[in-house]
Design an enzyme around this catalytic site. Structure first.
Site, PDB file in Angstrom:
ATOM      1  CG  ASP A   4      -1.866   1.098   1.351  1.00 33.58           C
ATOM      2  OD1 ASP A   4      -1.805   2.014   0.509  1.00 33.58           O
ATOM      3  OD2 ASP A   4      -2.698   1.073   2.272  1.00 33.58           O
ATOM      4  CG  ASP A 104      -2.923   3.553  -2.696  1.00 29.93           C
ATOM      5  OD1 ASP A 104      -3.990   2.920  -2.606  1.00 29.93           O
ATOM      6  OD2 ASP A 104      -2.432   4.185  -1.751  1.00 29.93           O
ATOM      7  CD  GLU A 105      -5.318  -0.684  -0.322  1.00 32.88           C
ATOM      8  OE1 GLU A 105      -5.688  -1.821   0.002  1.00 32.88           O
ATOM      9  OE2 GLU A 105      -5.958   0.347  -0.086  1.00 32.88           O
TER      10      GLU A 105
HETATM   11  P1  DGT Z   1      -2.270   5.802   3.602  1.00 33.99           P
HETATM   12  O1  DGT Z   1      -2.376   4.565   2.750  1.00 33.99           O
HETATM   13  O2  DGT Z   1      -3.060   5.728   4.857  1.00 33.99           O
HETATM   14  O3  DGT Z   1      -0.872   6.231   3.845  1.00 33.99           O
HETATM   15  O4  DGT Z   1      -2.930   7.002   2.788  1.00 33.99           O
HETATM   16  P2  DGT Z   1      -3.548   7.073   1.336  1.00 33.99           P
HETATM   17  O5  DGT Z   1      -3.788   8.509   1.038  1.00 33.99           O
HETATM   18  O6  DGT Z   1      -2.710   6.355   0.337  1.00 33.99           O
HETATM   19  O7  DGT Z   1      -4.948   6.379   1.534  1.00 33.99           O
HETATM   20  P3  DGT Z   1      -5.575   5.066   0.920  1.00 33.99           P
HETATM   21  O8  DGT Z   1      -4.546   4.031   0.664  1.00 33.99           O
HETATM   22  O9  DGT Z   1      -6.724   4.716   1.790  1.00 33.99           O
HETATM   23  O10 DGT Z   1      -6.183   5.553  -0.468  1.00 33.99           O
HETATM   24  C1  DGT Z   1      -5.394   5.712  -1.648  1.00 33.99           C
HETATM   25  C2  DGT Z   1      -5.835   6.930  -2.411  1.00 33.99           C
HETATM   26  O11 DGT Z   1      -7.235   6.847  -2.677  1.00 33.99           O
HETATM   27  C3  DGT Z   1      -5.651   8.213  -1.622  1.00 33.99           C
HETATM   28  O12 DGT Z   1      -4.361   8.785  -1.798  1.00 33.99           O
HETATM   29  C4  DGT Z   1      -6.760   9.080  -2.133  1.00 33.99           C
HETATM   30  C5  DGT Z   1      -7.861   8.125  -2.514  1.00 33.99           C
HETATM   31  N1  DGT Z   1      -8.897   8.099  -1.458  1.00 33.99           N
HETATM   32  C6  DGT Z   1      -8.845   7.477  -0.255  1.00 33.99           C
HETATM   33  N2  DGT Z   1      -9.941   7.705   0.483  1.00 33.99           N
HETATM   34  C7  DGT Z   1     -10.743   8.485  -0.295  1.00 33.99           C
HETATM   35  C8  DGT Z   1     -12.037   9.091  -0.087  1.00 33.99           C
HETATM   36  O13 DGT Z   1     -12.694   8.919   0.949  1.00 33.99           O
HETATM   37  N3  DGT Z   1     -12.519   9.840  -1.133  1.00 33.99           N
HETATM   38  C9  DGT Z   1     -11.827  10.022  -2.316  1.00 33.99           C
HETATM   39  N4  DGT Z   1     -12.346  10.752  -3.288  1.00 33.99           N
HETATM   40  N5  DGT Z   1     -10.610   9.495  -2.515  1.00 33.99           N
HETATM   41  C10 DGT Z   1     -10.073   8.742  -1.533  1.00 33.99           C
HETATM   42 CA    CA Z   2      -2.340   4.111   0.488  1.00 30.26          CA
END
Ligand code: DGT
Ligand code: CA
Length: 355
Positions: A4, A104-105
């Protein structure tokens, strides 16, 4: 293995604009109704410390950010997808099977590549981290275990830049103190029902009478829940068919010269042709991706009857490029890309991995 990428969109935005690197960054999906309507898509760890999180309305995020130097940016999906594709290719090289679950996973089956040796699996995980870090300047968190569910729990356990190994004998001690709401796949509604039964942790859930659980959730879900609490998951890593294939390149200089942009398209189409031939894949939709000198991305598409002929990509992209400049005569392009979608792999299942 579950891999991830850490705060994916926000990290990418940091990388392409070093001026904002050390600031809280919030990436938003603006709905366009009013200036600030829409939701936060993700935030970097600095913004998370302020309490700005994915899913939050932009209005609320701005309220929290008031008086602070917080950067708000719109999502740029084309760019994120392009980087995502490259990262998935890095992982494909390291795995027997890859199952991409989101932008991204991915789950990776490395049973054969590791020869079932944990140390070798750790080496593979480190190699993936190192490659993604050196080639894309991004950090990822990886969980390694003997099934998908525990691997996913493990990749979430230490973020960012984590590597968590949970061998079979460590699964129960690893999981037992987790709150049920933290078990992957257990949502708010189920958590509430479990809590009402007095079940707070995975340990509580694992020792709860299965008949009682069945009365509340039905046979299948009761079994699934108890399996989660014990870290049992027999589901295989399943490859998903690619939905699209694209190639993007940077122009020698920012330009509005159709011929030099077209030259780039021809070059990209040659690379694409090799992939198409190798996988014997046909397509119906052709898209032109343009990234202008202000880094704004636009996509124009046309759908035709099914074909394998890459010349169609070249001719239709040219038409779409001309249309782009009719509508955007003041713009210069920095990058250009082509994409085919609506794919059909009818006779070529096995070689899909090559994408
Ligand atoms: P992490 O994995 O906790 O370090 O943080 P992220 O930002 O990579 O979060 P993740 O893996 O849950 O989600 C990957 C991408 O998907 C993130 O960069 C933006 C998008 N994303 C996640 N949650 C939401 C959401 O609730 N709404 C929208 N529009 N996009 C989202
Ligand atoms: Ca992520």
């Amino acid at each position: 293995m579950h891999v991830d990428i850490d705060s994916f969109y926000a990290s990418l935005e940091e990388k392409r604009n070093i001026e904002i690197k050390d600031k809280p960054i919030v990436v938003c999906v603006y709905s366009g109704r009013t200036e600030d309507s829409g939701a936060v898509s993700t935030s970097n760890y600095k913004a998370r410390e302020l309490g700005i999180k994915a899913g939050m309305p932009i209005v609320i995020a701005k309220r929290i950010a008031k008086g602070k130097d917080v950067i708000f940016l719109p999502v740029d999906m084309e760019y994120y997808r392009e980087v995502s594709d490259r990262i998935m290719e890095i992982m494909e090289d390291e795995a027997d099977i890859i199952e991409q679950v989101s932008i991204d996973e991915a789950y990776l089956d490395v049973t054969e590549k590791s020869g079932r040796d944990w140390n070798k699996a750790i080496e593979i995980a480190n190699s993936i981290k190192e490659k993604i870090n050196s080639q894309e300047d991004l950090s990822v968190s990886i969980g390694v275990s003997s099934n998908k569910f525990v691997a996913k729990m493990a990749s979430d356990f230490q973020k960012p830049n984590g590597l968590t190994i949970i061998k079979e004998e460590d699964i129960i001690p690893f999981l037992e103190n987790f709150k049920v709401s933290k078990l992957h796949g257990v949502g708010q509604k189920t958590t509430k029902s479990l809590n009402e039964l007095g079940i707070e942790t995975a340990r509580d859930l694992s020792s709860y009478d299965i008949k009682e659980l069945e009365r509340e959730f039905g046979k299948n879900k009761a079994k699934l829940l108890q399996e989660k609490s014990l870290g049992i998951d027999l589901s295989p890593v399943e490859p998903k068919e690619k939905k699209q294939l694209s190639r993007i390149g940077t122009l020698k200089e920012d330009t509005k010269e159709i011929n030099s942009i077209f030259e780039k398209i021809v070059e990209l189409s040659k690379d694409m042709e090799q992939r198409l031939l190798k996988n014997n894949v046909s397509f119906r939709t052709i898209s032109l991706i343009t990234i202008d000198n202000e880094l704004k991305t636009q996509t124009k598409s046309e759908t035709i009857s099914r074909t394998k002929d890459v010349q169609k990509v070249v001719s239709i992209s040219k038409k779409l490029l001309e249309k782009f400049f009719e509508e955007n005569s003041d713009k210069k392009l920095r990058r250009v890309g082509i994409r085919v979608s609506n794919l059909d792999f009818s006779k070529s299942q096995k070689t899909l991995d090559d994408f």
